[in-house]
Design an enzyme around this catalytic site. Structure first.
Site, mmCIF file in Angstrom:
data_model
loop_
_atom_site.group_PDB
_atom_site.id
_atom_site.type_symbol
_atom_site.label_atom_id
_atom_site.label_comp_id
_atom_site.label_asym_id
_atom_site.label_seq_id
_atom_site.Cartn_x
_atom_site.Cartn_y
_atom_site.Cartn_z
ATOM 1 N N SER A 12 -0.815 -0.421 6.367
ATOM 2 C CA SER A 12 -0.098 -1.553 5.731
ATOM 3 C C SER A 12 1.177 -1.841 6.350
ATOM 4 O O SER A 12 1.196 -2.308 7.486
ATOM 5 C CB SER A 12 0.009 -1.006 4.076
ATOM 6 O OG SER A 12 0.349 -2.157 3.266
ATOM 7 N N HIS A 39 -3.383 -4.742 5.513
ATOM 8 C CA HIS A 39 -3.062 -5.541 4.582
ATOM 9 C C HIS A 39 -2.102 -6.895 4.917
ATOM 10 O O HIS A 39 -1.176 -6.687 5.531
ATOM 11 C CB HIS A 39 -2.211 -4.821 3.439
ATOM 12 C CG HIS A 39 -2.930 -3.537 2.761
ATOM 13 N ND1 HIS A 39 -2.352 -2.613 2.252
ATOM 14 C CD2 HIS A 39 -4.287 -3.333 2.558
ATOM 15 C CE1 HIS A 39 -3.333 -1.712 1.760
ATOM 16 N NE2 HIS A 39 -4.295 -2.221 2.228
ATOM 17 N N ASP A 131 -3.710 2.998 -0.531
ATOM 18 C CA ASP A 131 -5.004 2.732 -0.225
ATOM 19 C C ASP A 131 -5.312 3.518 0.945
ATOM 20 O O ASP A 131 -4.698 3.724 1.775
ATOM 21 C CB ASP A 131 -4.900 1.052 0.283
ATOM 22 C CG ASP A 131 -6.228 0.537 0.477
ATOM 23 O OD1 ASP A 131 -7.134 0.935 -0.045
ATOM 24 O OD2 ASP A 131 -6.349 -0.487 1.122
#
Length: 348
Positions: A12, A39, A131
């Protein structure tokens, strides 16, 4: 026998820099296919494949629906789509968001574990929140290997820290050492017969990400109903206890870790505060206008009532404005709109 020829990577914040460095040190004859979820905003135009292709020796592409998997290639999840893996090909689907992201890391990791079991290497790099933790658990449960960037080495350590806390990670490694490690692991042979049987829950969660209609319409859901509602759709959330990792999933498939759920709740509170501030400002303006009308008509009893209401609305609006401005100032100081990082700094 096959080697560990399926590498799935999740990142991310700070991920472009980390992935560029990682791919720069991989050889052109790597006997594995690499799948990447980073992301990115849903409406962005992704140039990640060209960036990653220029960084090293392996060609990178946006993943395509039903495209064949080839070793020595990097497949990148396109914006606003989950990247999933099946035997010999990939899926690109616009399934429900997980951890408030699409693409998300967990669906990729789960699908890889579901399709390839022990042949999978899961890698979690820099990023905020968590995540990838649940997906890494699935990879480990199916006999795969878990590699995590050393949090001390990560630009944003939260994703690596949570992965380490929630999964039995095999390697915690500085970014500079991960390419060499991956090359070594790809040449390790895997006994296919040792692949663990796929659990019913894992199979169901992969099919939910694929928007499988039969599974989506089932009355039974993984976990038990909770007292919480989905920030995306307002539906009931089911609690899933995943080896001590608490997760949530709603009827239509939106999924959250505890960190991503709390982050979503913070945004909902902020939205509610702004809505309340707007309503109070409008109430104050309306009462001011009515007070002016009462003054012109010499209706003093109405004038007093409207002025009192105006002042009450202004007072309440000022209280909310102070709360909103304090939160904005704090977020600016920290430099991240991440509930997890803000909360940890406040508690520390």
């Amino acid at each position: 026998m096959s080697g560990h020829d399926i590498i799935v990577i999740g990142a991310s914040a700070g991920g472009i820099e980390a992935l560029t460095k990682l791919f720069a040190d991989l050889p052109p004859d790597l006997p594995a296919a690499i799948f990447v979820v980073l992301h990115i905003p849903a409406q962005s135009v992704s140039t990640l494949p060209s960036i990653f292709s220029r960084a090293g020796h392996l060609p990178a592409f946006h993943a395509l629906e039903k495209a064949t998997i080839e070793p020595g290639h990097i497949y990148v999840a396109p914006p606003d789509h989950h990247l999933l893996i099946e035997q010999a090909f990939m899926r690109v689907v616009r399934g429900p968001k997980e951890n408030r992201h699409r693409p998300a890391v967990d669906p990729l990791f789960r699908s890889a574990a579901h399709a390839y079991g022990r042949r999978v290497i899961g890698v979690v790099l820099t990023g905020a929140l968590d995540d990838g933790s649940a997906g890494l658990l699935a990879i480990k449960r199916q006999g795969g290997i878990a590699v995590v960037q050393d949090p001390e080495d990560a630009l944003y350590p939260s994703m690596p820290q949570n992965a380490i806390a929630n999964a039995a990670v095999d390697y915690v490694t500085p970014l500079a050492d991960i390419p060499k490690l991956l090359v070594q692991l790809t040449y390790q042979q895997v006994e296919e017969e040792e692949v663990s049987q796929v659990s019913q829950d894992l199979d169901k969660e992969v099919k939910i990400a694929e928007m499988d209609k039969a599974v989506m319409h089932e009355h039974e859901h993984p976990g038990v109903p909770s007292a919480f509602s989905c920030p995306e759709c307002g539906g009931v959330l089911w609690e899933v206890q995943d080896e001590g990792l608490l997760r949530f999933r709603c009827r239509v498939g939106h999924a959250y870790s505890t960190e991503s759920y709390m982050s979503a709740q913070v945004e909902l509170v902020e939205d509610a505060l702004w809505a309340a501030l707007k309503t109070l400002e409008e109430t104050s303006s309306l009462n001011h206008r009515m007070a002016e009308q009462a003054r012109r008509d010499n209706k003093l009893f109405l004038l007093k009532r409207f002025e009192e209401r105006e002042q009450a609305a202004l007072h309440r609006a000022e209280i909310i404005r102070q709360v909103v401005e304090k939160d904005d100032a704090y977020n600016t100081k920290v430099g991240l709109h991440s509930f997890e990082l803000i909360d940890s700094e406040q508690s520390g």
